[in-house]
Motif scaffolding. Structure first.
Motif, PDB file in Angstrom:
ATOM      1  N   MET A 120       0.848  -1.175   0.000  1.00 47.41           N
ATOM      2  CA  MET A 120       0.000   0.000   0.000  1.00 47.41           C
ATOM      3  C   MET A 120       0.891   1.235   0.000  1.00 47.41           C
ATOM      4  SD  MET A 120      -3.100   1.183   2.507  1.00 47.41           S
ATOM      5  CE  MET A 120      -2.457   0.568   4.006  1.00 47.41           C
ATOM      6  N   ALA A 121       0.577   2.215  -0.848  1.00 50.35           N
ATOM      7  CA  ALA A 121       1.364   3.442  -0.955  1.00 50.35           C
ATOM      8  C   ALA A 121       0.992   4.413   0.159  1.00 50.35           C
ATOM      9  CB  ALA A 121       1.116   4.107  -2.308  1.00 50.35           C
ATOM     10  N   THR A 122       2.009   5.001   0.731  1.00 50.46           N
ATOM     11  CA  THR A 122       1.773   5.988   1.777  1.00 50.46           C
ATOM     12  C   THR A 122       1.827   7.381   1.159  1.00 50.46           C
ATOM     13  OG1 THR A 122       4.111   6.220   2.316  1.00 50.46           O
ATOM     14  CG2 THR A 122       2.890   4.483   3.474  1.00 50.46           C
ATOM     15  N   GLY A 123       1.486   8.386   1.955  1.00 47.51           N
ATOM     16  CA  GLY A 123       1.554   9.764   1.494  1.00 47.51           C
ATOM     17  C   GLY A 123       2.960  10.138   1.074  1.00 47.51           C
ATOM     18  N   THR A 124       3.953   9.624   1.793  1.00 50.96           N
ATOM     19  CA  THR A 124       5.348   9.902   1.471  1.00 50.96           C
ATOM     20  C   THR A 124       5.718   9.295   0.121  1.00 50.96           C
ATOM     21  OG1 THR A 124       5.896   9.956   3.807  1.00 50.96           O
ATOM     22  CG2 THR A 124       7.726   9.695   2.285  1.00 50.96           C
ATOM     23  N   ASP A 125       5.265   8.056  -0.131  1.00 54.22           N
ATOM     24  CA  ASP A 125       5.522   7.414  -1.416  1.00 54.22           C
ATOM     25  C   ASP A 125       4.888   8.206  -2.551  1.00 54.22           C
ATOM     26  OD1 ASP A 125       6.917   5.374  -0.191  1.00 54.22           O
ATOM     27  OD2 ASP A 125       5.202   4.001  -0.168  1.00 54.22           O
ATOM     28  N   SER A 126       3.675   8.647  -2.346  1.00 55.06           N
ATOM     29  CA  SER A 126       2.966   9.421  -3.355  1.00 55.06           C
ATOM     30  C   SER A 126       3.669  10.750  -3.623  1.00 55.06           C
ATOM     31  CB  SER A 126       1.528   9.672  -2.906  1.00 55.06           C
ATOM     32  OG  SER A 126       0.845  10.461  -3.843  1.00 55.06           O
ATOM     33  N   ASN A 127       4.128  11.399  -2.562  1.00 51.87           N
ATOM     34  CA  ASN A 127       4.844  12.665  -2.689  1.00 51.87           C
ATOM     35  C   ASN A 127       6.155  12.454  -3.450  1.00 51.87           C
ATOM     36  OD1 ASN A 127       5.355  15.415  -2.294  1.00 51.87           O
ATOM     37  ND2 ASN A 127       6.426  15.032  -0.379  1.00 51.87           N
ATOM     38  N   HIS A 128       6.867  11.377  -3.125  1.00 54.51           N
ATOM     39  CA  HIS A 128       8.125  11.067  -3.821  1.00 54.51           C
ATOM     40  C   HIS A 128       7.850  10.806  -5.303  1.00 54.51           C
ATOM     41  CE1 HIS A 128      12.089   9.497  -4.663  1.00 54.51           C
ATOM     42  NE2 HIS A 128      11.522   8.413  -5.162  1.00 54.51           N
ATOM     43  N   HIS A 129       6.800  10.057  -5.591  1.00 52.23           N
ATOM     44  CA  HIS A 129       6.440   9.758  -6.983  1.00 52.23           C
ATOM     45  C   HIS A 129       6.124  11.042  -7.743  1.00 52.23           C
ATOM     46  CE1 HIS A 129       3.726   8.570 -10.289  1.00 52.23           C
ATOM     47  NE2 HIS A 129       4.606   7.596 -10.411  1.00 52.23           N
ATOM     48  N   GLN A 130       5.389  11.958  -7.135  1.00 48.90           N
ATOM     49  CA  GLN A 130       5.039  13.217  -7.783  1.00 48.90           C
ATOM     50  C   GLN A 130       6.282  14.064  -8.036  1.00 48.90           C
ATOM     51  OE1 GLN A 130       2.016  14.017  -9.027  1.00 48.90           O
ATOM     52  NE2 GLN A 130       3.015  15.787  -9.922  1.00 48.90           N
ATOM     53  N   LYS A 131       7.199  14.118  -7.067  1.00 53.50           N
ATOM     54  CA  LYS A 131       8.444  14.867  -7.248  1.00 53.50           C
ATOM     55  C   LYS A 131       9.275  14.269  -8.368  1.00 53.50           C
ATOM     56  CE  LYS A 131       9.007  16.868  -2.669  1.00 53.50           C
ATOM     57  NZ  LYS A 131       9.842  16.968  -1.477  1.00 53.50           N
ATOM     58  N   GLN A 132       9.326  12.945  -8.454  1.00 56.73           N
ATOM     59  CA  GLN A 132      10.068  12.275  -9.525  1.00 56.73           C
ATOM     60  C   GLN A 132       9.435  12.580 -10.875  1.00 56.73           C
ATOM     61  OE1 GLN A 132      12.981  10.525  -9.303  1.00 56.73           O
ATOM     62  NE2 GLN A 132      12.914  10.605 -11.517  1.00 56.73           N
ATOM     63  N   ARG A 133       8.110  12.541 -10.934  1.00 56.82           N
ATOM     64  CA  ARG A 133       7.393  12.853 -12.179  1.00 56.82           C
ATOM     65  C   ARG A 133       7.681  14.285 -12.601  1.00 56.82           C
ATOM     66  NH1 ARG A 133       2.453  15.081 -13.776  1.00 56.82           N
ATOM     67  NH2 ARG A 133       1.583  14.146 -15.633  1.00 56.82           N
ATOM     68  N   ASN A 134       7.639  15.222 -11.654  1.00 56.56           N
ATOM     69  CA  ASN A 134       7.917  16.625 -11.963  1.00 56.56           C
ATOM     70  C   ASN A 134       9.341  16.805 -12.482  1.00 56.56           C
ATOM     71  OD1 ASN A 134       5.342  17.300 -11.154  1.00 56.56           O
ATOM     72  ND2 ASN A 134       5.960  18.089  -9.169  1.00 56.56           N
ATOM     73  N   ALA A 135      10.297  16.104 -11.869  1.00 54.54           N
ATOM     74  CA  ALA A 135      11.691  16.190 -12.312  1.00 54.54           C
ATOM     75  C   ALA A 135      11.835  15.629 -13.727  1.00 54.54           C
ATOM     76  CB  ALA A 135      12.602  15.443 -11.345  1.00 54.54           C
ATOM     77  N   ASP A 136      11.148  14.534 -14.025  1.00 52.20           N
ATOM     78  CA  ASP A 136      11.188  13.949 -15.373  1.00 52.20           C
ATOM     79  C   ASP A 136      10.608  14.914 -16.399  1.00 52.20           C
ATOM     80  OD1 ASP A 136      12.302  11.648 -14.310  1.00 52.20           O
ATOM     81  OD2 ASP A 136      10.409  10.528 -14.301  1.00 52.20           O
ATOM     82  N   ILE A 137       9.497  15.550 -16.060  1.00 49.35           N
ATOM     83  CA  ILE A 137       8.865  16.519 -16.962  1.00 49.35           C
ATOM     84  C   ILE A 137       9.796  17.708 -17.181  1.00 49.35           C
ATOM     85  CG2 ILE A 137       6.980  18.187 -17.176  1.00 49.35           C
ATOM     86  CD1 ILE A 137       5.195  16.084 -15.745  1.00 49.35           C
ATOM     87  N   ALA A 138      10.404  18.212 -16.120  1.00 48.51           N
ATOM     88  CA  ALA A 138      11.324  19.349 -16.238  1.00 48.51           C
ATOM     89  C   ALA A 138      12.493  18.996 -17.149  1.00 48.51           C
ATOM     90  CB  ALA A 138      11.813  19.775 -14.862  1.00 48.51           C
ATOM     91  N   ARG A 139      13.056  17.800 -17.006  1.00 43.86           N
ATOM     92  CA  ARG A 139      14.165  17.365 -17.867  1.00 43.86           C
ATOM     93  C   ARG A 139      13.721  17.294 -19.328  1.00 43.86           C
ATOM     94  NH1 ARG A 139      15.722  14.363 -13.335  1.00 43.86           N
ATOM     95  NH2 ARG A 139      14.368  12.635 -13.865  1.00 43.86           N
ATOM     96  N   GLN A 140      12.505  16.799 -19.556  1.00 42.56           N
ATOM     97  CA  GLN A 140      11.999  16.691 -20.930  1.00 42.56           C
ATOM     98  C   GLN A 140      11.822  18.075 -21.550  1.00 42.56           C
ATOM     99  OE1 GLN A 140      11.635  13.818 -22.558  1.00 42.56           O
ATOM    100  NE2 GLN A 140      11.027  14.883 -24.403  1.00 42.56           N
ATOM    101  N   ILE A 141      11.293  19.024 -20.787  1.00 41.98           N
ATOM    102  CA  ILE A 141      11.108  20.389 -21.287  1.00 41.98           C
ATOM    103  C   ILE A 141      12.460  21.023 -21.596  1.00 41.98           C
ATOM    104  CG2 ILE A 141      10.337  22.716 -20.666  1.00 41.98           C
ATOM    105  CD1 ILE A 141       8.068  21.292 -19.037  1.00 41.98           C
TER     106      ILE A 141
END
Length: 57
Positions: free
Chosen positions: A1-22
């Motif tokens: 089960m994903a915790t709030g911390t896991d979800s926050n980490h996933h969102q930060k990773q997604r944002n970093a991936d998007i920033a790199r792509q841009i």
């Protein structure tokens, strides 16, 4: 089960991936534009339009 911390980490990773792509898109374009489409405060699409100018070839 994903915790709030896991979800926050996933969102930060997604944002970093998007920033790199841009950044990659911007580094490799001479003339044109990069458009970022946002829905409900989330990036859902990134479009790159590139112009080719014969005098610059």
């Amino acid at each position: 089960m994903a915790t709030g911390t896991d979800s926050n980490h996933h969102q930060k990773q997604r944002n970093a991936d998007i920033a790199r792509q841009i950044i990659h898109m911007l580094e490799n374009i001479r003339y044109g534009s990069v458009e970022i489409v946002v829905h409900d405060s989330k990036i859902v699409q990134i479009e790159r339009k590139e112009k080719l100018r014969p005098d610059a070839l």
